[in-house]
Write a protein that holds these residues in place. Structure first.
Motif, PDB file in Angstrom:
ATOM      1  N   VAL A   8       0.472  -1.225   0.284  1.00 10.99           N
ATOM      2  CA  VAL A   8      -0.095   0.242   0.583  1.00 10.99           C
ATOM      3  C   VAL A   8       0.593   1.747   0.189  1.00 10.99           C
ATOM      4  CG1 VAL A   8      -1.707   1.469   1.362  1.00 10.99           C
ATOM      5  CG2 VAL A   8      -2.084  -1.047   0.752  1.00 10.99           C
ATOM      6  N   ASP A   9       2.430   1.140   0.852  1.00 14.65           N
ATOM      7  CA  ASP A   9       3.191   2.217   0.966  1.00 14.65           C
ATOM      8  C   ASP A   9       3.464   2.966  -0.558  1.00 14.65           C
ATOM      9  OD1 ASP A   9       1.887   3.145   3.659  1.00 14.65           O
ATOM     10  OD2 ASP A   9       4.016   1.679   4.326  1.00 14.65           O
ATOM     11  N   CYS A  10       3.818   1.475  -1.151  1.00  8.52           N
ATOM     12  CA  CYS A  10       4.650   1.412  -2.451  1.00  8.52           C
ATOM     13  C   CYS A  10       3.031   2.444  -3.333  1.00  8.52           C
ATOM     14  CB  CYS A  10       4.640   0.258  -3.003  1.00  8.52           C
ATOM     15  SG  CYS A  10       5.710   0.308  -4.722  1.00  8.52           S
ATOM     16  N   LYS A  69       8.583  -4.093 -15.678  1.00  9.68           N
ATOM     17  CA  LYS A  69       9.666  -4.322 -15.556  1.00  9.68           C
ATOM     18  C   LYS A  69      10.166  -3.700 -14.413  1.00  9.68           C
ATOM     19  CE  LYS A  69      12.441  -2.179 -19.321  1.00  9.68           C
ATOM     20  NZ  LYS A  69      13.346  -2.705 -20.192  1.00  9.68           N
ATOM     21  N   ASP A  70       9.530  -1.941 -14.411  1.00 10.89           N
ATOM     22  CA  ASP A  70       9.909  -1.273 -13.485  1.00 10.89           C
ATOM     23  C   ASP A  70       9.123  -1.635 -11.640  1.00 10.89           C
ATOM     24  OD1 ASP A  70      11.839  -0.227 -14.683  1.00 10.89           O
ATOM     25  OD2 ASP A  70      10.630   1.161 -15.861  1.00 10.89           O
ATOM     26  N   LEU A  71       8.361  -2.036 -11.802  1.00  9.78           N
ATOM     27  CA  LEU A  71       8.051  -2.385 -10.197  1.00  9.78           C
ATOM     28  C   LEU A  71       8.688  -2.821  -9.340  1.00  9.78           C
ATOM     29  CD1 LEU A  71       4.160  -4.197 -11.617  1.00  9.78           C
ATOM     30  CD2 LEU A  71       4.435  -1.653 -10.491  1.00  9.78           C
ATOM     31  N   PRO A  72       8.790  -3.082  -8.424  1.00  9.48           N
ATOM     32  CA  PRO A  72       9.474  -3.068  -6.805  1.00  9.48           C
ATOM     33  C   PRO A  72      10.215  -5.032  -7.170  1.00  9.48           C
ATOM     34  CG  PRO A  72       7.793  -2.112  -6.364  1.00  9.48           C
ATOM     35  CD  PRO A  72       7.169  -2.313  -7.627  1.00  9.48           C
ATOM     36  N   ALA A  73      10.950  -5.794  -6.920  1.00 10.22           N
ATOM     37  CA  ALA A  73      11.328  -7.061  -7.262  1.00 10.22           C
ATOM     38  C   ALA A  73      10.512  -7.703  -6.160  1.00 10.22           C
ATOM     39  CB  ALA A  73      12.854  -6.723  -7.207  1.00 10.22           C
ATOM     40  N   LYS A 121       5.889 -10.320  -6.763  1.00  7.53           N
ATOM     41  CA  LYS A 121       5.475 -10.756  -6.842  1.00  7.53           C
ATOM     42  C   LYS A 121       5.350 -11.943  -5.431  1.00  7.53           C
ATOM     43  CE  LYS A 121       6.672 -12.100 -11.594  1.00  7.53           C
ATOM     44  NZ  LYS A 121       7.716 -12.719 -12.973  1.00  7.53           N
ATOM     45  N   THR A 122       7.142 -11.548  -4.655  1.00  2.36           N
ATOM     46  CA  THR A 122       6.829 -12.418  -3.607  1.00  2.36           C
ATOM     47  C   THR A 122       5.436 -11.767  -2.405  1.00  2.36           C
ATOM     48  OG1 THR A 122       8.960 -12.128  -3.519  1.00  2.36           O
ATOM     49  CG2 THR A 122       7.943 -13.057  -1.302  1.00  2.36           C
ATOM     50  N   TRP A 123       4.802 -10.270  -2.442  1.00  2.00           N
ATOM     51  CA  TRP A 123       3.786 -10.126  -1.925  1.00  2.00           C
ATOM     52  C   TRP A 123       1.896 -10.732  -2.205  1.00  2.00           C
ATOM     53  CZ3 TRP A 123       5.558  -3.903  -3.538  1.00  2.00           C
ATOM     54  CH2 TRP A 123       6.599  -3.421  -2.310  1.00  2.00           C
ATOM     55  N   CYS A 124       2.288 -10.688  -3.492  1.00  2.00           N
ATOM     56  CA  CYS A 124       1.372 -11.439  -4.401  1.00  2.00           C
ATOM     57  C   CYS A 124       0.864 -12.191  -3.486  1.00  2.00           C
ATOM     58  CB  CYS A 124       1.016 -11.077  -5.463  1.00  2.00           C
ATOM     59  SG  CYS A 124       1.218  -9.321  -6.281  1.00  2.00           S
ATOM     60  N   LYS A 125       2.317 -13.366  -3.821  1.00  5.55           N
ATOM     61  CA  LYS A 125       2.267 -14.680  -3.810  1.00  5.55           C
ATOM     62  C   LYS A 125       1.659 -15.301  -1.887  1.00  5.55           C
ATOM     63  CE  LYS A 125       4.829 -19.269  -3.276  1.00  5.55           C
ATOM     64  NZ  LYS A 125       6.324 -19.520  -3.583  1.00  5.55           N
ATOM     65  N   ASN A 126       2.589 -14.495  -1.275  1.00  7.10           N
ATOM     66  CA  ASN A 126       2.066 -14.114   0.730  1.00  7.10           C
ATOM     67  C   ASN A 126       0.392 -13.482   0.260  1.00  7.10           C
ATOM     68  OD1 ASN A 126       4.556 -15.469   1.030  1.00  7.10           O
ATOM     69  ND2 ASN A 126       5.566 -13.387   1.267  1.00  7.10           N
ATOM     70  N   LEU A 127       0.414 -12.731   0.278  1.00  9.11           N
ATOM     71  CA  LEU A 127      -0.687 -11.991   0.421  1.00  9.11           C
ATOM     72  C   LEU A 127      -2.239 -12.894  -0.555  1.00  9.11           C
ATOM     73  CD1 LEU A 127      -0.210  -8.967  -0.214  1.00  9.11           C
ATOM     74  CD2 LEU A 127      -0.827  -9.945   2.285  1.00  9.11           C
ATOM     75  N   SER A 128      -1.993 -13.955  -1.303  1.00 11.62           N
ATOM     76  CA  SER A 128      -2.730 -15.086  -1.676  1.00 11.62           C
ATOM     77  C   SER A 128      -3.360 -13.832  -2.731  1.00 11.62           C
ATOM     78  CB  SER A 128      -3.414 -16.204  -1.223  1.00 11.62           C
ATOM     79  OG  SER A 128      -2.825 -16.561  -0.322  1.00 11.62           O
ATOM     80  N   ILE A 129      -2.930 -13.227  -3.743  1.00  8.16           N
ATOM     81  CA  ILE A 129      -3.127 -12.018  -4.499  1.00  8.16           C
ATOM     82  C   ILE A 129      -3.846 -13.032  -6.121  1.00  8.16           C
ATOM     83  CG2 ILE A 129      -3.655 -10.306  -5.747  1.00  8.16           C
ATOM     84  CD1 ILE A 129      -2.155  -8.482  -3.570  1.00  8.16           C
ATOM     85  N   LYS A 130      -5.129 -13.121  -6.129  1.00 11.44           N
ATOM     86  CA  LYS A 130      -5.269 -13.698  -7.392  1.00 11.44           C
ATOM     87  C   LYS A 130      -4.512 -13.158  -8.457  1.00 11.44           C
ATOM     88  CE  LYS A 130      -9.470 -16.148  -5.592  1.00 11.44           C
ATOM     89  NZ  LYS A 130     -10.560 -16.232  -5.576  1.00 11.44           N
TER      90      LYS A 130
END
Length: 929
Positions: free
Chosen positions: A348-350, A362-366, A369-378
């Motif tokens: 959210v801060d980002c 490709k300019d998104l934070p590295a 993907k980890t955030w989305c995976k850990n949060l189970s974002i579809k």
């Protein structure tokens, strides 16, 4: 009026609920009428008695004093008295049953028991106004004598929209957790979702809450303490003191430290429990287990704390467990979920970081993907987020509410902070070290001379002085009286509430008192933000109590800089406390969120130093130890604040206040309370109930009991009341009653009018010189029969349907607007109209049946609209809950089941709504002579 004679039967036009009256005495100037059914007697001026002859017609069924019923065949008059003939004999009107009741408009009309058009119009206006009010999102939120703050309204809106409000309210000090809890409570009581509430508070806050609830929300709570329990049990042995009242306040000690009182509170049962300073009840104690039992058996629970994580995550977890023991059954699972919240906060801060502007995916934070995976974002949501990052700040901001709703913890906890909410003033601290006095006499206390000098130099400034007791207040006042000619107001717990209100109002006036001398307890819960200078004559040995004092002035909405003056005597215990608060905690110039924790950690060293100071006031060792204590406290606080900031739940702050979401409620509240139509209806209602209403100022009215005050209107008696419908005026004038559609006096008056026959039957004349015409105006009410907890009024409140037909059975509703009639109709009904059996037995019933037929399609339209609104609002919410349940553990199966059951019950209830006749008005036009 017919010729009066003893023995005749009459109805009172002004008080139809008294029933059938009997003239018992007639003099040259007065007539005495007995109303046996209500055990009441009235004395009227003979020339202007508000009486209408009770004349029954052939076909009516009446009852004699022996309870025998008979149908009237013929009516004759003998020696001024009516004689009713039936097939079995006759009966004089003097022999009629005193308790004959004719409440429906169809029954009252042929008896001549009708009222003026203004009473009928008031009934219609009340029905219309209340119908709109019951649907309004502002209902239950208007009546509080409070400033309307968006962040508070947002929390309240979210809470009352839940099928079962069980929440932790954790706003920082000064942001109004108490107001939020009171608003939630007030709304739920107003709409009928709850009836019984128990408030569990620290001993020092019981009086403050009692005052807040009474003064701001007109809620009268019973304080249940040891003395009350003893009195209750002595007067009624074996009784439960918690069961005797619906709304109860008690201290933690009363209900959580005593097994007996706890068992009684548990047995009494509650719809809502509110616990203030919930962090004081520590896990693992008997008090915690007893509270867990109470909350587990209660529908709604609100826990209040300004420091939710002050005592560590385990304590925080324990408080959440009070809200939902099944959901929060594993601390390890809670820790894992907390880690996911931190990742969501970073995402959210980002999104909200304007300095981060990626041009390509490709300019998104590295870590994306980890955030989305850990949060189970579809996958579909991930795609939407990527597009938002590239689209610009508006799109990025638009994604935040959905993220918080789906993956945040805002469904169980709200926390607004000073960092996130604007509107707080700057604090300016003025320390005044003073040399010790040569003697111990209070008159020689150097703080007194300092105060005299300060007041001499600041005569034009409003100043609040707070000290620890009423005795100290009185001592200071005594000394000032001998040295200064200055208007001073006192404010302490020994003064009656009314006197305190008057003193506070005097202090608030521009030309009123310059100085307010206030005790610790007396000032609890009060708002003095019209002043900008605060003198702390002493300091309390508790950071939270200190913040409470400063919070009397330092509140959101304070527009000026706050000046805090602290005079203290050097080489004394005063100096230790003042310097520890100032140089150690910096608690005067800012809100310190962990003051209680710091006090607990440093208490042994503080107590030792205070004891040393008392024994050796001039000892150098004391100053050396104080210096070291202050240094250690600063290091401790810096470290603690850094850790608090790192662990600051920015995610929770984001979900605790979404500005545009509260605008709808705020706009509706403002619109409702500024409605000229509402003001007019309220004042007319009081006048019709016998209250004399006189303008006092441009914003206030004076209410007094008139000679014909309704006997069931209890709010005035012989007293005078000043009322206002203006919120700002009410906030600055505590002695004026703030009226709204939420106020119990207005609610009670409306129930008194609509729950009786008042205004439900009228005959009026529409002046005209043409041929006679007849109109019947019928008011039907479409209503649902449902338990109050269902709150069906959100979709279909009692809704009036107005139909008007003429003697040709034609619908003329559109041609006869009620407001036009109100201006043109009169009550000059020809006397012979009461002796018109054909009109009342044939013509009126036929016209009424025509009105019923016209109302039927309007009934169906209202039901269909209500069902459509229900589907539009609750079906998407149900689908949202079903989706959230798959990704957010804070949404339980029980949440979904409640939503499904509520939807099904509301559907069936709306389909079964019934139509009833509420009022009729017969209108005569033309020559009926």
């Amino acid at each position: 009026m017919s010729k009066l004679q003893t023995g005749q039967r009459w109805f009172s036009e002004s008080e139809p609920e008294l029933g059938l009256g009997l003239i018992t005495e007639i003099s040259e100037r007065f007539v005495l009428v007995a109303f046996p059914a209500s055990e009441t007697e009235r004395r009227y001026a003979r020339r202007s008695a508000p009486l209408r002859r009770a004349r029954f017609q052939p076909g009516d069924v009446v009852e004699n004093r022996d309870g025998e019923r008979f149908s009237i065949v013929q009516v004759e008059e003998m020696d001024g008295l009516l004689v009713y003939l039936s097939e079995d004999g006759f009966v004089h009107e003097t022999q009629l049953n005193d308790r004959l009741s004719f409440d429906t408009p169809e029954q009252r009309l042929p008896l001549g028991q009708w009222e003026e058009p203004s009473a009928f119009q008031l009934r219609l206006d009340l029905l219309n106004r209340l119908s709109r009010w019951y649907r309004s999102p502002a209902r239950g939120l208007v009546g509080g004598r409070i400033s309307l703050l968006p962040h508070q309204l947002y929390v309240v809106r979210e809470a009352i929209s839940r099928p079962q409000p069980r929440l932790l309210l954790a706003d920082e000090a000064g942001l109004g957790k108490t107001i939020e809890a009171c608003l939630i409570l007030h709304h739920l009581l107003t709409v009928g979702r709850i009836q019984r509430a128990l408030l569990i508070l620290p001993e020092s806050l019981v009086h403050q809450w009692f005052v807040e609830l009474l003064r701001r929300f007109n809620l009268v709570f019973q304080i249940v303490d040891a003395a009350y329990c003893q009195d209750n049990e002595e007067s009624d042995p074996g009784s439960n003191p918690f069961a005797s009242r619906q709304l109860v306040l008690c201290s933690e000690a009363t209900v959580l430290h005593s097994p007996r009182r706890h068992a009684q509170a548990l047995e009494a049962g509650w719809d809502m429990i509110i616990v203030d300073e919930a962090h004081h009840i520590k896990e693992g104690t008997e008090s915690y287990q007893r509270l867990l039992q109470l909350t587990s058996n209660t529908w709604g629970t609100l826990l209040l704390t300004a420091t939710p994580e002050q005592l560590g995550l385990e304590s925080h977890f324990a408080r959440l467990r009070l809200l939902d023991p099944e959901r929060y059954d594993s601390f390890d699972s809670f820790l894992q979920q907390s880690e996911s919240y931190q990742q969501l906060a970073t995402l959210v801060d980002c999104l909200l970081d304007e300095s981060f502007a990626p041009k390509k995916v490709k300019d998104l934070p590295a870590e994306f993907k980890t955030w989305c995976k850990n949060l189970s974002i579809k996958a579909a949501e991930q795609k939407t987020l990527k597009q938002a990052f590239l689209a610009g700040m508006d799109e990025r901001k638009a994604q935040v509410p959905a993220l918080l709703d789906r993956y945040g913890m805002g469904r169980v906890m709200f926390r607004n902070t000073r960092a996130a909410i604007e509107g707080f003033p700057v604090r300016e601290v003025h320390l005044s070290p003073l040399s010790p006095a040569p003697s111990g006499a209070f008159s020689d206390d150097p703080r007194i001379q300092w105060l005299v000098n300060y007041l001499t130099e600041n005569r034009e400034q409003k100043t609040v002085l707070i000290c620890h007791s009423k005795e100290r207040v009185e001592q200071i006042h005594h000394e000032l009286q001998h040295t200064l000619n200055l208007p001073v107001a006192l404010f302490h717990e020994a003064l009656p509430l009314l006197q305190r209100d008057r003193n506070a109002a005097w202090f608030a006036e521009p030309d009123g008192a310059t100085l307010l001398l206030c005790s610790e307890v007396g000032g609890e819960g009060r708002n003095f933000q019209h002043a900008q200078h605060l003198v702390l004559f002493d300091v309390p040995p508790d950071p939270e109590m200190l913040e409470q004092r400063i919070g009397r002035l330092d509140r959101i909405g304070q527009e000026e800089r706050i000046h805090i003056h602290i005079p203290y005597v050097t080489n004394s215990t005063q100096e230790i406390w003042v310097r520890w608060f100032h140089e150690g905690l910096d608690a005067f110039s800012r809100t310190f969120p962990a003051g209680f924790r710091a006090l607990e950690d440093f208490r042994p060293r503080l107590e030792a130093l205070l004891s040393q100071q008392k024994q050796e006031p001039e000892a150098k060792a004391t100053q050396k130890d104080l210096k070291q204590l202050l240094a250690d406290t600063r290091v401790y606080c810096d470290d603690l604040l850094e850790r608090l900031e790192q662990g600051r739940n920015r995610l929770l702050e984001q979900s605790s206040y979404v500005g545009n979401e509260s605008e709808t409620v705020l706009t509706e509240v403002v619109r409702e309370e500024n409605s000229a139509e509402t003001h007019d209806v309220i004042l007319r209602l009081f006048q019709h109930l016998g209250v004399e209403v006189e303008p006092h100022t441009t914003q206030t009215w004076e209410l007094t009991a008139g000679s014909r005050l309704h006997e069931n209107f209890p709010w005035l008696s012989d007293s005078t009341m000043f009322v206002t419908l203006d919120r700002e005026y009410a906030l600055n004038h505590a002695t004026s009653v703030f009226l709204s559609l939420d106020h119990p006096m207005v609610v009670g008056a409306a129930d008194l009018w609509l729950g009786s026959t008042s205004g439900n039957c009228s005959v009026a004349v529409w002046p005209s010189q043409g041929a006679p015409e007849l109109y019947l105006e019928a008011i039907f009410v479409l209503e649902c029969i449902a338990p109050p907890s269902l709150n069906v009024e959100r979709f279909l409140p009692p809704s009036p349907i107005r139909c008007v037909v003429d003697h040709n059975m034609e619908d003329v509703t559109a041609k006869c607007p009620s407001r036009r009639w109100l201006d043109e109709l009169t009550s000059d009904v020809p006397a012979q109209m009461q002796h018109h059996p054909t009109l009342f037995k044939q013509q009126v019933p036929a016209m009424l049946q025509c009105c019923r037929e016209q109302a039927a399609p309007q009934q169906r339209a209202l039901q269909n609209k209500a069902l459509s609104t229900l589907e539009d609002l609750l079906v998407p919410e149900l689908e949202r809950l079903r989706y959230l349940q798959t990704i957010n553990p804070d949404v339980t199966e029980q949440d979904v089941a409640w939503a499904e059951q509520e939807l099904d019950t509301l559907r069936s209830t709306l389909k079964e709504a019934r139509l009833r006749l509420d009022a009729i008005q017969l209108v005569l036009r033309g020559d009926f002579s």
